[in-house]
Design a protein around this motif. Structure first.
Motif, PDB file in Angstrom:
ATOM      1  N   SER A   1       0.695  -1.377   0.093  1.00 26.83           N
ATOM      2  CA  SER A   1      -0.035   0.012  -0.027  1.00 26.83           C
ATOM      3  C   SER A   1       0.794   1.284   0.116  1.00 26.83           C
ATOM      4  CB  SER A   1      -0.933   0.015   1.178  1.00 26.83           C
ATOM      5  OG  SER A   1      -2.100  -1.102   1.030  1.00 26.83           O
ATOM      6  N   LEU A   2       2.045   1.214   0.462  1.00 31.74           N
ATOM      7  CA  LEU A   2       2.637   2.365   0.604  1.00 31.74           C
ATOM      8  C   LEU A   2       3.400   2.516  -0.957  1.00 31.74           C
ATOM      9  CD1 LEU A   2       4.933   1.759   3.779  1.00 31.74           C
ATOM     10  CD2 LEU A   2       3.289   3.558   3.483  1.00 31.74           C
ATOM     11  N   TYR A   3       3.601   1.640  -1.559  1.00 32.33           N
ATOM     12  CA  TYR A   3       4.256   1.813  -2.969  1.00 32.33           C
ATOM     13  C   TYR A   3       2.959   2.179  -3.612  1.00 32.33           C
ATOM     14  CZ  TYR A   3       9.023   0.777  -2.639  1.00 32.33           C
ATOM     15  OH  TYR A   3      10.237   0.940  -2.474  1.00 32.33           O
ATOM     16  N   ARG A   4       2.004   1.555  -3.424  1.00 28.48           N
ATOM     17  CA  ARG A   4       0.738   1.989  -4.239  1.00 28.48           C
ATOM     18  C   ARG A   4       0.308   3.657  -4.073  1.00 28.48           C
ATOM     19  NH1 ARG A   4      -2.665  -0.846  -2.180  1.00 28.48           N
ATOM     20  NH2 ARG A   4      -2.156  -2.825  -3.081  1.00 28.48           N
ATOM     21  N   MET A   5       0.634   4.036  -2.809  1.00 29.05           N
ATOM     22  CA  MET A   5       0.437   5.471  -2.690  1.00 29.05           C
ATOM     23  C   MET A   5       1.584   6.187  -3.532  1.00 29.05           C
ATOM     24  SD  MET A   5       1.091   7.460   0.921  1.00 29.05           S
ATOM     25  CE  MET A   5      -0.298   6.484   1.734  1.00 29.05           C
ATOM     26  N   ILE A   6       2.669   5.700  -3.510  1.00 30.47           N
ATOM     27  CA  ILE A   6       3.854   6.245  -4.378  1.00 30.47           C
ATOM     28  C   ILE A   6       3.341   6.370  -5.959  1.00 30.47           C
ATOM     29  CG2 ILE A   6       6.352   5.790  -5.003  1.00 30.47           C
ATOM     30  CD1 ILE A   6       6.805   5.086  -2.161  1.00 30.47           C
TER      31      ILE A   6
ATOM     32  N   ILE B   1       1.891  13.827 -10.450  1.00 27.48           N
ATOM     33  CA  ILE B   1       3.036  14.588 -10.839  1.00 27.48           C
ATOM     34  C   ILE B   1       3.264  14.339 -12.126  1.00 27.48           C
ATOM     35  CG2 ILE B   1       5.457  14.840 -10.573  1.00 27.48           C
ATOM     36  CD1 ILE B   1       5.189  13.865  -7.662  1.00 27.48           C
ATOM     37  N   ASP B   2       3.128  13.303 -12.841  1.00 25.45           N
ATOM     38  CA  ASP B   2       3.398  13.016 -14.210  1.00 25.45           C
ATOM     39  C   ASP B   2       2.497  13.633 -15.301  1.00 25.45           C
ATOM     40  OD1 ASP B   2       4.711  11.002 -16.469  1.00 25.45           O
ATOM     41  OD2 ASP B   2       2.499  11.090 -16.788  1.00 25.45           O
ATOM     42  N   ARG B   3       1.029  13.496 -14.637  1.00 27.66           N
ATOM     43  CA  ARG B   3       0.220  14.214 -15.697  1.00 27.66           C
ATOM     44  C   ARG B   3      -0.155  15.493 -15.556  1.00 27.66           C
ATOM     45  NH1 ARG B   3      -0.567  12.449 -19.848  1.00 27.66           N
ATOM     46  NH2 ARG B   3       1.645  12.139 -19.553  1.00 27.66           N
ATOM     47  N   ALA B   4       0.451  16.159 -14.403  1.00 27.85           N
ATOM     48  CA  ALA B   4       0.413  17.578 -14.034  1.00 27.85           C
ATOM     49  C   ALA B   4       1.389  18.270 -14.945  1.00 27.85           C
ATOM     50  CB  ALA B   4       0.705  18.067 -12.663  1.00 27.85           C
TER      51      ALA B   4
ATOM     52  N   ALA C   1       1.768  19.898  -4.203  1.00 27.20           N
ATOM     53  CA  ALA C   1       2.243  19.641  -3.066  1.00 27.20           C
ATOM     54  C   ALA C   1       1.687  18.606  -2.316  1.00 27.20           C
ATOM     55  CB  ALA C   1       1.966  21.273  -2.427  1.00 27.20           C
ATOM     56  N   GLU C   2       0.527  18.589  -2.318  1.00 33.92           N
ATOM     57  CA  GLU C   2      -0.546  17.276  -1.505  1.00 33.92           C
ATOM     58  C   GLU C   2       0.175  15.882  -1.892  1.00 33.92           C
ATOM     59  OE1 GLU C   2      -4.680  17.594  -1.170  1.00 33.92           O
ATOM     60  OE2 GLU C   2      -4.572  19.347  -2.290  1.00 33.92           O
ATOM     61  N   VAL C   3       0.520  15.580  -2.830  1.00 31.43           N
ATOM     62  CA  VAL C   3       0.947  14.349  -3.226  1.00 31.43           C
ATOM     63  C   VAL C   3       2.523  14.109  -3.093  1.00 31.43           C
ATOM     64  CG1 VAL C   3      -0.675  13.936  -5.177  1.00 31.43           C
ATOM     65  CG2 VAL C   3       1.501  15.013  -5.903  1.00 31.43           C
ATOM     66  N   LYS C   4       3.118  15.386  -2.901  1.00 29.55           N
ATOM     67  CA  LYS C   4       4.527  15.276  -2.453  1.00 29.55           C
ATOM     68  C   LYS C   4       4.706  14.938  -1.172  1.00 29.55           C
ATOM     69  CE  LYS C   4       6.607  18.030  -6.325  1.00 29.55           C
ATOM     70  NZ  LYS C   4       7.172  19.100  -6.795  1.00 29.55           N
ATOM     71  N   PHE C   5       3.863  15.449  -0.313  1.00 25.83           N
ATOM     72  CA  PHE C   5       3.637  14.894   1.037  1.00 25.83           C
ATOM     73  C   PHE C   5       3.322  13.485   1.192  1.00 25.83           C
ATOM     74  CE2 PHE C   5       1.017  13.967   4.425  1.00 25.83           C
ATOM     75  CZ  PHE C   5       1.541  14.817   5.652  1.00 25.83           C
ATOM     76  N   LEU C   6       2.474  13.160   0.426  1.00 31.58           N
ATOM     77  CA  LEU C   6       2.034  11.695   0.616  1.00 31.58           C
ATOM     78  C   LEU C   6       3.018  10.968   0.074  1.00 31.58           C
ATOM     79  CD1 LEU C   6      -1.385  11.966  -0.685  1.00 31.58           C
ATOM     80  CD2 LEU C   6      -0.882  11.910   1.862  1.00 31.58           C
TER      81      LEU C   6
ATOM     82  N   ASP D   1      11.177  16.179  -1.533  1.00 31.12           N
ATOM     83  CA  ASP D   1       9.481  16.454  -1.955  1.00 31.12           C
ATOM     84  C   ASP D   1       9.052  17.572  -0.851  1.00 31.12           C
ATOM     85  OD1 ASP D   1       9.162  14.865  -4.078  1.00 31.12           O
ATOM     86  OD2 ASP D   1       8.831  12.959  -2.905  1.00 31.12           O
ATOM     87  N   LEU D   2       9.366  17.350   0.201  1.00 32.01           N
ATOM     88  CA  LEU D   2       8.689  18.166   1.502  1.00 32.01           C
ATOM     89  C   LEU D   2       9.091  19.654   1.320  1.00 32.01           C
ATOM     90  CD1 LEU D   2       9.009  15.781   4.564  1.00 32.01           C
ATOM     91  CD2 LEU D   2       7.058  16.293   3.207  1.00 32.01           C
ATOM     92  N   THR D   3      10.524  20.053   0.924  1.00 32.66           N
ATOM     93  CA  THR D   3      10.861  21.323   0.820  1.00 32.66           C
ATOM     94  C   THR D   3      10.254  22.021  -0.605  1.00 32.66           C
ATOM     95  OG1 THR D   3      12.809  20.431  -0.331  1.00 32.66           O
ATOM     96  CG2 THR D   3      13.113  20.996   2.227  1.00 32.66           C
ATOM     97  N   GLU D   4       9.978  21.196  -1.278  1.00 29.04           N
ATOM     98  CA  GLU D   4       9.270  21.698  -2.457  1.00 29.04           C
ATOM     99  C   GLU D   4       7.865  22.105  -2.381  1.00 29.04           C
ATOM    100  OE1 GLU D   4       9.978  19.089  -5.813  1.00 29.04           O
ATOM    101  OE2 GLU D   4      11.900  19.449  -6.204  1.00 29.04           O
ATOM    102  N   ALA D   5       7.211  21.062  -1.498  1.00 27.09           N
ATOM    103  CA  ALA D   5       5.812  21.128  -0.966  1.00 27.09           C
ATOM    104  C   ALA D   5       5.650  22.354  -0.229  1.00 27.09           C
ATOM    105  CB  ALA D   5       5.230  20.089  -0.074  1.00 27.09           C
TER     106      ALA D   5
END
Length: 533
Positions: free
Chosen positions: A109-114, A121-124, A143-148, A193-197
């Motif tokens: 599930s952690l990799y599914r989240m990733i 990020i790809d589609r954005a 920013a939300e998905v980089k947090f996740l 990821d977190l500094t960018e978010a």
């Protein structure tokens, strides 16, 4: 509701697209069908993809069910009762191997989240909105998905060490299995990821009520501070946490400790990031997962956790609170040195008055003012969990679902981490003392007047985290990062009634790479040593 669930099921299937061969020229393509290349070209679709990334928080191994078992049992805050299933028993006994279902589900599930975050990020990157409002929303979702993604990798690198580092969805799309990356590279990606978010101006500090539960800028800063703390970058951790102590952030300790774990905790001012009851259905999307990994028969109930009934002593009673956790609430009074029982015991477990636990339940039940005594004459002489339960409102539960939000990061946790950052830098004076005493004073515990030297201050800080955060899946990670996991677990297990063993081995400092990964990724399988990690 059915429309919303169909939408999310669609988005889930689109995000799972994976192809390893070319389509035949004879295949006909339905030009009106949804497709990976054409669907994510408006802000609504990107929002759905972002919410689908959040949805994995309630997938198997995570917050709907197994997460609390995994870390409460391995951290020895909970211990098994006779009804506990085999996979969970292995966790508490440290007899698990590479085929443990709960650990395999957590990894998956952690990799599914990733993967879902990578798709956003790809589609954005492939969509260039012209409207200013769309661009702002797109930056917010990024920013939300980089947090996740950082949240997922923080678990993976802390628990397993070197792990595959997927940051490009195209890698997944084409079935390219990656080898394990050095842990240092994973930590760098988490920080990135977190500094960018944190750096985006599109991420708000608060949301309107209809969007509560989404990642705020404060949540990003708190998680980044936690990452720095885990990496022993004390000054950076301190600087991050201190940002949350004042404007523009309005966090404050809830006046009621009990309210932080109640059916009304969605509104607590202490909340920084929660797993929210009915979170995604409130956002108008729905979630295809329930605590057992499905939800077709539970329409409208998909985002509940089953923790209350699973731990409920008057229901499924799968676990006790461990003797070690109970005993920790009695310690020398900071003022007199005499034995003292911390008042947070009454909010954490049901037990005898002498133990500090709550001795009655159903104080606010529909039956009126009738109060029921808790039966502390259990055959094992053990006590039961009160935190995250709501036996103050009901005598028994009618369903394996709970309206209590799960606390992922809250202010008391941040304040104690900030105090720790001070102490680790040799500052044991007014700043960490005030932080620790603020947390204690909320529950009317006796205050400290001094923390002493660094060694003594860390002992106090460790106990404060154990008591304040008991049953919140923090202790395992704390013991691991402090480097005292093996000695603590073995010392506690050795004197635990019915146990009397020292099961923790050196190999347990890292979890075993699950069979579910090594059976499908040859690049990982060939790197595993001794069949473990």
């Amino acid at each position: 509701m059915k429309k919303y669930i169909r939408q999310l099921l669609l988005i889930t299937s689109l995000m799972a697209i994976s192809t390893g061969c070319k389509k035949s020229r004879l295949d006909l393509v339905d030009q009106s069908a949804y497709a990976y290349d054409t669907y994510f070209t408006n802000i609504s679709a990107l929002n759905q993809a972002t919410i689908a990334s959040y949805a994995t928080l309630l997938h198997p191994g995570l917050w709907a069910r197994e997460y609390y078992f995994i870390f409460d049992l391995m951290g020895h805050e909970a211990k098994r009762a006779s009804f506990l299933l085999g996979a969970e028993q292995e966790l508490g006994d440290y007899t698990f191997g590479t085929n443990n279902a709960d650990l395999g589900s957590l990894w998956g599930s952690l990799y599914r989240m990733i993967f879902r975050c990578n798709l956003v990020i790809d589609r954005a990157a492939a969509w260039n909105p012209t409207a200013t409002a769309d661009r702002a929303k797109l930056n917010q979702y990024l920013a939300e998905v980089k947090f996740l993604r950082a949240y997922a990798y923080l678990h993976l690198v802390t628990l397993w060490g070197d792990v595959p580092l997927y940051t490009d969805y195209q890698t997944t799309l084409h079935n390219n299995y990656l080898s394990r990356s050095p842990a240092a590279d994973v930590w760098k990606q988490i920080e990135k990821d977190l500094t960018e978010a944190q750096g985006t101006t599109a991420l708000p500090t608060v949301y309107p009520s209809a969007e509560l539960g989404r990642v705020t800028k404060g949540a990003v800063i708190a998680l980044l501070g936690k990452v720095y703390l885990y990496e022993k970058k004390w000054a950076l951790a301190q600087a991050s946490f201190e940002q949350l102590m004042g404007a523009p952030y309005a966090y404050k300790l809830d006046p009621s400790f009990d309210n932080v774990f109640s059916t009304t905790n969605q509104g607590t001012p202490e909340n920084i990031f929660q797993i929210m009851d009915q979170q995604w259905t409130d956002w108008g999307i729905g979630s295809p997962y329930y605590m057992f990994g499905n939800g077709a028969e539970q329409v409208g109930k998909q985002t509940h956790t089953g923790r209350a009934m699973e731990y409920g002593w008057n229901d499924w009673k799968n676990v006790y609170i461990s003797n070690a956790a109970v005993k920790a609430f009695t310690y020398p009074n900071p003022t007199t040195g005499l034995p003292y029982t911390d008042p947070r015991a009454n909010s954490t477990f049901y037990g005898t008055p002498a133990s500090g636990g709550d001795a009655v339940y159903c104080q606010q039940c529909a039956t009126g003012a009738k109060r029921y005594p808790f039966d502390a004459t259990d055959p094992q002489g053990d006590y039961r969990w009160k935190k995250y339960e709501y036996y103050n409102l009901v005598e028994k539960y009618g369903d394996p679902k709970s309206p209590i939000n799960g606390q992922v990061i809250r202010l008391a946790d941040v304040m104690l981490m900030l105090a720790e950052a001070h102490i680790q830098q040799g500052n044991t004076g007014d700043a960490p003392l005030a932080l620790i005493d603020s947390v204690r004073s909320r529950s009317h515990a006796v205050l400290y007047t001094t923390l002493g030297d660094k060694n003594n201050a860390m002992k106090i800080l460790m106990r404060e985290r154990q008591l304040e955060l008991c049953g919140e899946q923090c202790r395992y990670f704390d013991l691991l990062r402090w480097g005292i996991l093996k000695q603590t677990i073995n010392a506690e297990k050795a004197v635990e009634p019915g146990t009397g063993t020292q099961p923790f081995q050196d190999k347990n400092l890292l979890l075993p790479i699950p069979d579910v990964e090594k059976n499908y990724n040859p690049n990982v399988a060939k790197d595993i040593k001794n069949g473990w990690n």
